[in-house]
Write a protein that holds these residues in place. Structure first.
Motif, PDB file in Angstrom:
ATOM      1  N   ASN A   6       0.850  -1.187   0.000  1.00 58.03           N
ATOM      2  CA  ASN A   6       0.000   0.000   0.000  1.00 58.03           C
ATOM      3  C   ASN A   6       0.886   1.237   0.000  1.00 58.03           C
ATOM      4  OD1 ASN A   6      -2.464  -1.409   0.162  1.00 58.03           O
ATOM      5  ND2 ASN A   6      -2.186  -1.669   2.368  1.00 58.03           N
ATOM      6  N   TYR A   7       0.619   2.120  -0.933  1.00 64.62           N
ATOM      7  CA  TYR A   7       1.380   3.357  -1.038  1.00 64.62           C
ATOM      8  C   TYR A   7       0.600   4.495  -0.416  1.00 64.62           C
ATOM      9  CZ  TYR A   7       4.259   0.810  -4.348  1.00 64.62           C
ATOM     10  OH  TYR A   7       5.082  -0.101  -4.936  1.00 64.62           O
ATOM     11  N   SER A   8       1.346   5.386   0.207  1.00 61.89           N
ATOM     12  CA  SER A   8       0.673   6.526   0.824  1.00 61.89           C
ATOM     13  C   SER A   8       0.813   7.793  -0.008  1.00 61.89           C
ATOM     14  CB  SER A   8       1.214   6.768   2.237  1.00 61.89           C
ATOM     15  OG  SER A   8       2.595   7.002   2.200  1.00 61.89           O
ATOM     16  N   ASN A   9       1.740   7.770  -0.998  1.00 61.20           N
ATOM     17  CA  ASN A   9       1.880   8.938  -1.868  1.00 61.20           C
ATOM     18  C   ASN A   9       2.535   8.526  -3.187  1.00 61.20           C
ATOM     19  OD1 ASN A   9       4.757   8.966  -1.496  1.00 61.20           O
ATOM     20  ND2 ASN A   9       4.386   9.892   0.514  1.00 61.20           N
ATOM     21  N   PHE A  10       2.537   9.457  -4.133  1.00 57.13           N
ATOM     22  CA  PHE A  10       3.076   9.155  -5.456  1.00 57.13           C
ATOM     23  C   PHE A  10       4.596   9.041  -5.455  1.00 57.13           C
ATOM     24  CE2 PHE A  10      -1.105  10.786  -6.781  1.00 57.13           C
ATOM     25  CZ  PHE A  10      -1.485   9.739  -7.603  1.00 57.13           C
ATOM     26  N   GLU A  11       5.256   9.694  -4.519  1.00 51.88           N
ATOM     27  CA  GLU A  11       6.714   9.606  -4.444  1.00 51.88           C
ATOM     28  C   GLU A  11       7.150   8.156  -4.172  1.00 51.88           C
ATOM     29  OE1 GLU A  11       5.057  12.107  -2.686  1.00 51.88           O
ATOM     30  OE2 GLU A  11       5.565  13.623  -4.196  1.00 51.88           O
TER      31      GLU A  11
END
Length: 81
Positions: A6-11
């Protein structure tokens, strides 16, 4: 199999994509090197050298082993006479 991440941001996504691209490039370069090495090993001169060396080794082993086998068979035959 990769775990679901799970990613929390595009970076974070961009970072993982860069890593995957680099890993892919490394794998491609390793494949190219492996192919080059294989081509070098399959040149006609190396193939002939390998075959001649294998035949010479086989002939030498046969010369060394034949007397031992003959001796062993002779002993067996004498044992059952």
């Amino acid at each position: 199999m990769r775990k679901k991440k799970n990613y929390s941001n595009f970076e974070e996504i961009d970072k993982d994509l860069r890593i995957l691209r680099l890993q892919s490039e490394i794998t491609k370069e390793e494949l190219k090197l492996s192919l080059h090495d294989t081509k070098e090993e399959l040149t006609p001169s190396k193939l002939v050298t390998g075959i001649v060396g294998g035949v010479a080794t086989s002939a030498l082993l046969l010369k060394l082993v034949t007397p031992l086998i003959s001796f062993g068979i002779g002993k067996l035959l004498n044992k059952y006479r």
